[in-house]
Design a protein around this motif. Structure first.
Motif, PDB file in Angstrom:
ATOM      1  N   GLU A  95       0.800  -1.217   0.000  1.00 24.63           N
ATOM      2  CA  GLU A  95       0.000   0.000   0.000  1.00 24.63           C
ATOM      3  C   GLU A  95       0.838   1.274   0.000  1.00 24.63           C
ATOM      4  OE1 GLU A  95       1.085  -1.748   2.388  1.00 24.63           O
ATOM      5  OE2 GLU A  95       0.190  -1.324   4.330  1.00 24.63           O
ATOM      6  N   ALA A  96       2.171   1.142  -0.123  1.00 27.21           N
ATOM      7  CA  ALA A  96       3.088   2.292  -0.082  1.00 27.21           C
ATOM      8  C   ALA A  96       3.043   2.950   1.294  1.00 27.21           C
ATOM      9  CB  ALA A  96       2.799   3.286  -1.194  1.00 27.21           C
ATOM     10  N   CYS A  97       3.706   4.084   1.418  1.00 31.57           N
ATOM     11  CA  CYS A  97       3.837   4.746   2.723  1.00 31.57           C
ATOM     12  C   CYS A  97       2.661   5.688   2.954  1.00 31.57           C
ATOM     13  CB  CYS A  97       5.156   5.514   2.794  1.00 31.57           C
ATOM     14  SG  CYS A  97       5.370   6.440   4.332  1.00 31.57           S
ATOM     15  N   THR A  98       1.885   5.414   3.969  1.00 35.84           N
ATOM     16  CA  THR A  98       0.718   6.238   4.272  1.00 35.84           C
ATOM     17  C   THR A  98       1.114   7.683   4.547  1.00 35.84           C
ATOM     18  OG1 THR A  98      -0.411   4.316   5.200  1.00 35.84           O
ATOM     19  CG2 THR A  98      -1.271   6.476   5.804  1.00 35.84           C
ATOM     20  N   PHE A  99       2.231   7.891   5.224  1.00 39.84           N
ATOM     21  CA  PHE A  99       2.646   9.255   5.567  1.00 39.84           C
ATOM     22  C   PHE A  99       2.999  10.052   4.314  1.00 39.84           C
ATOM     23  CE2 PHE A  99       4.350   6.639   9.256  1.00 39.84           C
ATOM     24  CZ  PHE A  99       3.165   6.733   9.965  1.00 39.84           C
ATOM     25  N   VAL A 100       3.710   9.423   3.388  1.00 36.68           N
ATOM     26  CA  VAL A 100       4.032  10.091   2.126  1.00 36.68           C
ATOM     27  C   VAL A 100       2.755  10.333   1.326  1.00 36.68           C
ATOM     28  CG1 VAL A 100       5.211   9.842  -0.089  1.00 36.68           C
ATOM     29  CG2 VAL A 100       6.385   9.187   2.023  1.00 36.68           C
ATOM     30  N   ASN A 101       1.889   9.328   1.273  1.00 34.18           N
ATOM     31  CA  ASN A 101       0.638   9.462   0.522  1.00 34.18           C
ATOM     32  C   ASN A 101      -0.194  10.638   1.029  1.00 34.18           C
ATOM     33  OD1 ASN A 101       1.387   7.181  -0.878  1.00 34.18           O
ATOM     34  ND2 ASN A 101       0.008   5.797   0.218  1.00 34.18           N
ATOM     35  N   VAL A 102      -0.349  10.709   2.346  1.00 37.85           N
ATOM     36  CA  VAL A 102      -1.181  11.769   2.930  1.00 37.85           C
ATOM     37  C   VAL A 102      -0.518  13.130   2.760  1.00 37.85           C
ATOM     38  CG1 VAL A 102      -2.180  12.649   5.082  1.00 37.85           C
ATOM     39  CG2 VAL A 102      -2.322  10.205   4.537  1.00 37.85           C
ATOM     40  N   LEU A 103       0.794  13.184   2.914  1.00 32.37           N
ATOM     41  CA  LEU A 103       1.510  14.450   2.722  1.00 32.37           C
ATOM     42  C   LEU A 103       1.301  14.977   1.306  1.00 32.37           C
ATOM     43  CD1 LEU A 103       3.556  16.648   3.493  1.00 32.37           C
ATOM     44  CD2 LEU A 103       5.381  15.022   2.913  1.00 32.37           C
TER      45      LEU A 103
END
Length: 248
Positions: free
Chosen positions: A99-107
């Motif tokens: 699902e990749a990095c949630t923090f990068v996605n949200v940023l």
């Protein structure tokens, strides 16, 4: 049965992790959690408030529970633990539910100025702190510089894997190994000629241009036929290197 707040967070967590923030609606969260609008409002003011708690949970589950625990379990030394981060990533990238990095996605989705974007930056900083702790335990030189560079490799491999390059972690691990070598401390006392040559090569210097000078024992010096000025070109707590400049 879990309390209302826990039911809401448990229902929302996989939605935010897999789909981002804006694609998830309050109705979906309430329906999945089996709570009424009044019950939801008693616990959270908005969808974004739920998302902030889910980001905290993501750090506990992923940063601490998967990355840090996995790296420390695989490595027997701090250096091995640093490199083992990419072994943990390799397993992650090969999962069907990557699902990749949630923090990068949200940023990227919300922007750095949004409260959730700022929260994501803080969680990414906690990952850098993990890398920094391992680098300090390994007694690497220039820990802050190393940490920033290593985190670039980590985030870059995550993006590559999201593009479909599931071998990104193994390539990044090879680069991380070189990065660790470049940040190894060098001690002049008792160092051999071969060790000096290795240090110069690791730092991108032409080792063939350097020789040992009798005036500066165990310190490599580049000689020039009509050298007029000698000055230090590198110095740290333990070793100094001198270069002869031809000013003619």
């Amino acid at each position: 049965m879990p309390d209302v707040r826990e039911r809401i967070v448990t229902a929302a967590y996989p939605m935010f992790v897999n789909r981002g923030i804006r694609d998830v609606t309050l109705d979906e969260i309430r329906r999945q959690a089996e709570v009424t609008a009044a019950q939801f409002s008693a616990e959270f003011a908005s969808r974004d408030d739920v998302a902030a708690v889910c980001l905290q949970r993501r750090e506990a589950i992923w940063t601490i529970g998967v990355v840090e625990a996995g790296a420390r379990a695989r490595g027997t030394t701090p250096e091995e633990c640093l490199l083992a981060i990419f072994d943990v990533f390799d397993d992650w990238f090969h999962r069907d539910d990557y699902e990749a990095c949630t923090f990068v996605n949200v940023l990227l989705e919300m922007g750095r100025d949004h409260p959730l974007g700022r929260a994501s930056c803080e969680h990414l900083e906690h990952i850098r702190q993990l890398v920094g702790r391992l680098a300090a335990e390994a007694e690497l030189d220039r820990v802050e510089e190393f940490t920033l560079s290593c985190h670039i490799l980590m985030k870059g491999s995550i993006i590559n894997a999201a593009e479909g390059d599931i071998e990104a972690a193994s390539r990044s691990k090879a680069m991380a190994r070189d990065l660790v070598a470049r940040h190894q401390p060098v001690h002049a006392s008792g160092s051999s000629h071969a060790e000096h040559v290795e240090w110069l090569q690791l730092h991108g210097l032409d080792a063939d241009a350097f020789t040992f000078s009798g005036a500066e024992p165990e310190r490599p010096v580049q000689s020039a036929p009509s050298a007029a000025v000698r000055g230090p070109v590198h110095a740290d707590a333990d070793v100094a290197y001198y270069l002869d400049f031809d000013l003619a």
